[in-house]
Design an enzyme around this catalytic site. Structure first.
Site, short mmCIF file in Angstrom:
data_model
loop_
_atom_site.label_atom_id
_atom_site.label_comp_id
_atom_site.label_asym_id
_atom_site.label_seq_id
_atom_site.Cartn_x
_atom_site.Cartn_y
_atom_site.Cartn_z
N GLY A 210 0.83 -1.22 0.00
CA GLY A 210 0.00 0.00 0.00
C GLY A 210 0.85 1.25 0.00
O GLY A 210 2.07 1.18 -0.20
N ASN A 211 0.22 2.39 0.21
CA ASN A 211 0.97 3.65 0.32
C ASN A 211 0.33 4.53 1.39
O ASN A 211 -0.66 4.16 2.00
CB ASN A 211 1.07 4.36 -1.03
CG ASN A 211 -0.30 4.69 -1.61
OD1 ASN A 211 -1.11 5.34 -0.98
ND2 ASN A 211 -0.55 4.21 -2.83
N ARG A 212 0.90 5.71 1.61
CA ARG A 212 0.49 6.55 2.74
C ARG A 212 -0.73 7.43 2.45
O ARG A 212 -1.10 8.25 3.28
CB ARG A 212 1.66 7.46 3.16
CG ARG A 212 2.83 6.72 3.72
CD ARG A 212 3.86 7.71 4.26
NE ARG A 212 5.15 7.05 4.43
CZ ARG A 212 5.45 6.24 5.44
NH1 ARG A 212 4.55 6.00 6.36
NH2 ARG A 212 6.64 5.68 5.51
N SER A 213 -1.34 7.31 1.30
CA SER A 213 -2.47 8.19 0.98
C SER A 213 -3.61 7.99 1.99
O SER A 213 -3.99 6.86 2.30
CB SER A 213 -2.99 7.89 -0.43
OG SER A 213 -4.15 8.63 -0.67
N ALA A 278 -3.98 7.70 -5.23
CA ALA A 278 -2.57 7.29 -5.39
C ALA A 278 -2.60 5.80 -5.73
O ALA A 278 -2.61 4.95 -4.83
CB ALA A 278 -1.82 7.56 -4.09
#
Ligand code: CTP
Length: 400
Positions: A210-213, A278
């Site tokens: 995943g990512n930090r969005s 994102a």
């Protein structure tokens, strides 16, 4: 800006939920609206006019016959000059009197004398709500253009559980914003699709990449578009923030799911797409059916083989007929990369931001590049405020 200087009549009738509406009066006033509270006599038994007056800083109307004491206010003035009327809570009795077209008190007179949109948030006993008489009155009012904000199910003041509770105040506020947006907003009648949040690409049944969005930017854009009157379809990936009420929520966790959801929504019609999500660029080549177990040898590395996801925006290159806005998250050479994406993905404009400070933050600074060569720089500010300015800018793109 939807609520600033808007004249909202808040009709309060005699139900226990009247105490909750004090918060609504406060929220609307703080957002800049001129809130004229009109109470039935029964409502004053639950909450005093003083409470509402102290929060709205305006007179509260309870009696038609006292109006002559106030200059320039006649018994029809409040309804005539209103931009919107919201009645909350609306009791079965007031609903019946409105359906009959009566004007025997200040509130019903105000409603009858107004051409403004009227929202009605009923709250009453379970059986009173279910009664065919009430349902017939509701149907009559709906057929005359009244918008009903339905009561919800839950525990009532009396020891009963069922449908009849006043809708949540946040929900009522969102409906007010949307109704005013549809009347006065730059995006009234437009269908917007906004993607928000990051994506999760599964590794096994319990793990993902995943990512930090957080979803905050996309959600703020959706709220601003709703306030401007748009019908907003919000496609949500993985997000920690809460999506705004008054918009349609479609959940799509992975890049592939977001691709499919977006193509489906576009096939239903679209005037403007804002791709704020994102989206992951890579996903595991295969997803393990079972949880991947640790090996006995601590020094043995685990390799994940990744493959590129479909570039969703690029997959829409052939789809024309609506405005496409992308986001560019960069850590260096912002302008150069953003301009390249603008062309490669066939966009009308791209919002470039610094990935290091934008993702997961509550504020942001961005530059918008248009395919016609124009650029707009927006200073660092709260994403909610930035979103309002961006939506105002994008509304202009619809006309060009
Ligand atoms: N995007 C997309 N599909 C993907 C990846 C990104 O539609 N698989 C969209 C994003 O939602 C964003 C825009 O493309 O609106 C640019 O995303 P960004 O991550 O900045 O660029 P990438 O194309 O992924 O390129 P890179 O990661 O190399 O910068």
């Amino acid at each position: 800006m939807t609520l600033v200087d808007r004249r909202i009549v808040l009709g309060v009738t005699g139900g226990i939920a009247a105490y909750k509406v004090v918060q609504l009066a406060r929220n609307l006033s703080l957002a800049g609206a001129l809130v004229d509270v009109v109470m039935t006599e029964e409502a004053t038994k639950f909450v005093t006019p003083l409470t509402f007056g102290a929060l709205t800083h305006r007179p509260v109307y309870t009696d038609m016959w006292q109006l002559s004491e106030q200059t320039d206010i006649g018994h029809v003035t409040i309804g005539d000059r209103a931009d919107l009327i919201i009645i909350a809570p609306a009791t079965a009795n007031t609903i019946a009197r409105l359906a009959m077209g009566m004007s025997d008190d200040m509130l019903t007179t105000t409603v009858l004398a107004s051409r403004a949109p009227i929202l009605l948030a009923p709250a009453m006993n379970v059986n009173m709500w279910a009664n065919p008489a009430t349902q017939a009155n509701i149907a009559t009012l709906q057929s005359r253009g009244f918008q009903i904000i339905p009561p919800t199910a839950g525990r009532m003041a009396e020891p009963m559980v069922g449908v009849g509770r006043l809708a949540e105040i946040d929900q009522i506020e969102a409906e007010i914003r949307l109704a005013l947006g549809r009347r006065f907003g730059a995006l009234a009648g437009k269908r917007l699709i906004i993607t928000a949040g990051g994506t999760h690409e599964a590794i096994d049944p319990v793990r993902f990449i995943g990512n930090r969005s957080s979803g905050v930017m996309g959600f703020a854009l959706a709220a601003a578009a709703r306030d401007a009157g748009a019908d907003v379809r919000l496609i949500i990936g993985a997000a920690s923030a809460t999506p705004p009420l008054g918009t349609q929520h479609i959940y799509a966790e992975s890049a592939a799911a977001m691709h499919d959801a977006l193509h489906h929504e576009i096939s239903q019609g679209c005037d403007l797409l804002i791709m704020a999500a994102a989206v992951a660029d890579y996903r595991p080549v295969s997803v393990a059916d079972n949880k991947i177990k640790k090996t006995e040898q601590a020094e043995q590395a685990l390799s994940l083989q990744l493959t590129q996801t479909t570039d969703i925006l690029a997959s829409l290159k052939e789809h024309t007929g609506f405005v496409k806005i992308g986001f560019a998250a960069e850590t260096h050479d912002l302008e150069q990369y953003a301009q390249a994406k603008l062309t490669r993905k066939g966009l009308d404009a791209i919002v470039a931001n610094d990935a290091r400070t934008a993702l997961g933050a509550s504020d942001n600074a961005v530059t918008v590049f248009h395919r016609n060569g124009q650029r707009w720089d927006f200073n660092r500010q709260a994403k909610t405020e930035l979103a309002q300015q961006l939506v105002a800018l994008f509304s202009g793109f619809l006309r060009t």
